[in-house]
Design a protein around this motif. Sequence first.
Motif, PDB file in Angstrom:
ATOM      1  N   GLY A  74      57.300 -52.083-109.647  1.00 38.07           N
ATOM      2  CA  GLY A  74      58.428 -52.440-110.611  1.00 38.07           C
ATOM      3  C   GLY A  74      58.999 -53.342-109.930  1.00 38.07           C
ATOM      4  O   GLY A  74      58.992 -53.505-108.703  1.00 38.07           O
TER       5      GLY A  74
ATOM      6  N   HIS B 294      65.333 -46.654-118.629  1.00 35.54           N
ATOM      7  CA  HIS B 294      63.829 -46.061-118.930  1.00 35.54           C
ATOM      8  C   HIS B 294      62.901 -47.229-118.919  1.00 35.54           C
ATOM      9  O   HIS B 294      61.757 -46.797-119.125  1.00 35.54           O
ATOM     10  CB  HIS B 294      63.912 -45.261-120.050  1.00 35.54           C
ATOM     11  N   GLY B 295      63.228 -48.400-118.148  1.00 39.04           N
ATOM     12  CA  GLY B 295      62.119 -49.170-117.514  1.00 39.04           C
ATOM     13  C   GLY B 295      62.044 -50.431-118.422  1.00 39.04           C
ATOM     14  O   GLY B 295      60.918 -51.075-117.937  1.00 39.04           O
TER      15      GLY B 295
ATOM     16  N   ARG C  12      56.804 -50.002-119.129  1.00 37.72           N
ATOM     17  CA  ARG C  12      56.775 -49.247-118.069  1.00 37.72           C
ATOM     18  C   ARG C  12      55.274 -48.536-118.403  1.00 37.72           C
ATOM     19  O   ARG C  12      54.807 -48.505-119.670  1.00 37.72           O
ATOM     20  CB  ARG C  12      57.787 -48.138-118.274  1.00 37.72           C
TER      21      ARG C  12
ATOM     22  N   SER D  92      54.775 -42.745-113.713  1.00 32.43           N
ATOM     23  CA  SER D  92      55.045 -43.509-114.771  1.00 32.43           C
ATOM     24  C   SER D  92      55.979 -44.648-114.522  1.00 32.43           C
ATOM     25  O   SER D  92      57.023 -44.647-114.803  1.00 32.43           O
ATOM     26  CB  SER D  92      55.528 -42.504-115.978  1.00 32.43           C
ATOM     27  N   GLN D  93      55.429 -45.658-113.936  1.00 34.40           N
ATOM     28  CA  GLN D  93      55.994 -46.731-113.263  1.00 34.40           C
ATOM     29  C   GLN D  93      57.248 -47.479-114.093  1.00 34.40           C
ATOM     30  O   GLN D  93      56.524 -47.942-115.287  1.00 34.40           O
ATOM     31  CB  GLN D  93      55.261 -47.804-112.682  1.00 34.40           C
ATOM     32  N   LYS D  94      58.407 -47.553-114.002  1.00 34.59           N
ATOM     33  CA  LYS D  94      59.411 -48.211-114.636  1.00 34.59           C
ATOM     34  C   LYS D  94      59.292 -49.801-114.378  1.00 34.59           C
ATOM     35  O   LYS D  94      58.921 -50.159-113.206  1.00 34.59           O
ATOM     36  CB  LYS D  94      60.746 -47.511-114.949  1.00 34.59           C
ATOM     37  N   TYR D  95      59.920 -50.872-115.353  1.00 29.81           N
ATOM     38  CA  TYR D  95      60.344 -52.107-114.968  1.00 29.81           C
ATOM     39  C   TYR D  95      58.778 -52.776-114.387  1.00 29.81           C
ATOM     40  O   TYR D  95      58.648 -53.392-113.141  1.00 29.81           O
ATOM     41  CB  TYR D  95      61.206 -52.320-113.711  1.00 29.81           C
ATOM     42  N   LEU D  96      57.655 -52.228-115.202  1.00 27.43           N
ATOM     43  CA  LEU D  96      56.258 -52.438-114.508  1.00 27.43           C
ATOM     44  C   LEU D  96      56.274 -54.030-114.329  1.00 27.43           C
ATOM     45  O   LEU D  96      56.157 -54.734-115.484  1.00 27.43           O
ATOM     46  CB  LEU D  96      55.246 -51.548-115.397  1.00 27.43           C
TER      47      LEU D  96
END
Length: 426
Positions: free
Chosen positions: A203, A246-247, A251, A262-266
Amino acid sequence: MSDQISTSIAHNSEMPGRSRRNFLKTTGLTALGTMLGMAVPFERNLPVGFVPVALAQDTGHDLMSGKNGLTVLGDRPLNAETPVHLLDDDVTPYERLFVRMNGLVPQTALDQDAEGWVLTIDGEVNTPLELTIDDLKSRFENVTRQLVIECGGNGRAFFQPGTSGNQWTFGAVGCPEWTGVRLADVLKEAGIKESAVYTGHYGNDVHLSGDEEKEVISRGVPIEKAMEGDAIIAWAMNGEPLSALHGFPLRLIVPGYPASASQKYLNRIWIRDKEHDGAKMTGDSYRIPAYPVAPGTEVPEKDMVVLKEMPVKSIITFPQTGAEVKAGEPVEVRGHAWCGKGDVASVKYSLDFGQTWQDAELEPAPNRFAWQRWRAKVTPPQHGYYEVWARAVDQDGIGQPPLSPVWNPRGYANNIQHRIALVAVG
Ligand SMILES: Nc1nc2c(c(=O)[nH]1)N[C@H]1C(S)=C(S)[C@@H](COP(=O)(O)O)O[C@H]1N2
Ligand SMILES: [Mo]
């Protein structure tokens, strides 16, 4: 932080080109006093690249403003959990969802700016992909699912001896409704090679040091888990675009695993030919001993294995602990139950400190990996102090322990039973 400092920071961050990151990159810290609007007597002692606490959330946004009733564990990085009685909703609303940041919220998320956002899929694939958000929305089936995310460290506060990290109690968990596309569909499009073993997620959030080259967190999951069809690449939560915390704008949600997966800013999924070794993937991060150890044991690194499925768990969300009820009258007790393996088999409750257990009513999950509502009517026989204990059991017959489960050096996967106090009067 004094009002004067926060006002000064808010003011500075409104000036174009004066974001904290630009400031550090172009000006260095010598103008710190100007930026804070006051003298900094020990300024020359500040290590290079060190972001002063006062600038840690130089965002011009009050990040917690839409959050209601959360307990803030730290603001650098920002971490906040939800008191358990505020988790009563079937679908966790934005205001009640815990926040776990390992670094700083990226500027793109603060600005809700997804212009030119590209998700790269590369590594052990036949066709590397560069997908825009519109590509994701138009080229793959869109799915909406209620999926639990639970921090691997939820419950850490109950381990004895204590372990380092955020002292989460029961509230680093939630079950919002996510909309996106199946991770498996996207990976199929890229064509997974025989050599594919693991995913690696990236991210664009910023390391606490302010160093843009440093990874904040980059975790992954075994390729079989990624291909199962439950994990999604989401752009919306509860029908709204993802928020800054929350991303936004994309995400991963990998249900069943610790939410660190659960990677945010993916912006990238790197398919690896071995277990991923990104930031917080190695050492003892999100790892547990391969065998049970006595509390406090020092475990050699080679004996630490990646934490995968989260254990079965339940919480009591109503009534709030300490509630006053009427003796001899039934009162509804309810909560949620979930499990990293999928559906929960049963929930039981006790009103007599675990002497006898009764079956709670357990609703089916609206979809796999959503939490399940359980409820029961309890009747305290006479006035006095009572506790309700809840215990969920998974499909393999494994249930929640009354005390903390097997201790591990970093305090992960604590699925201790939740209990509340009831005071019966009359
Ligand atoms: N990019 C990025 N993704 C991340 C994190 C992070 O710090 N940065 N934290 C992870 C961890 S440890 C958890 S528990 C969840 C928290 O998700 P939430 O803040 O949306 O509740 O996000 C995960 N994804
Ligand atoms: Mo986490």
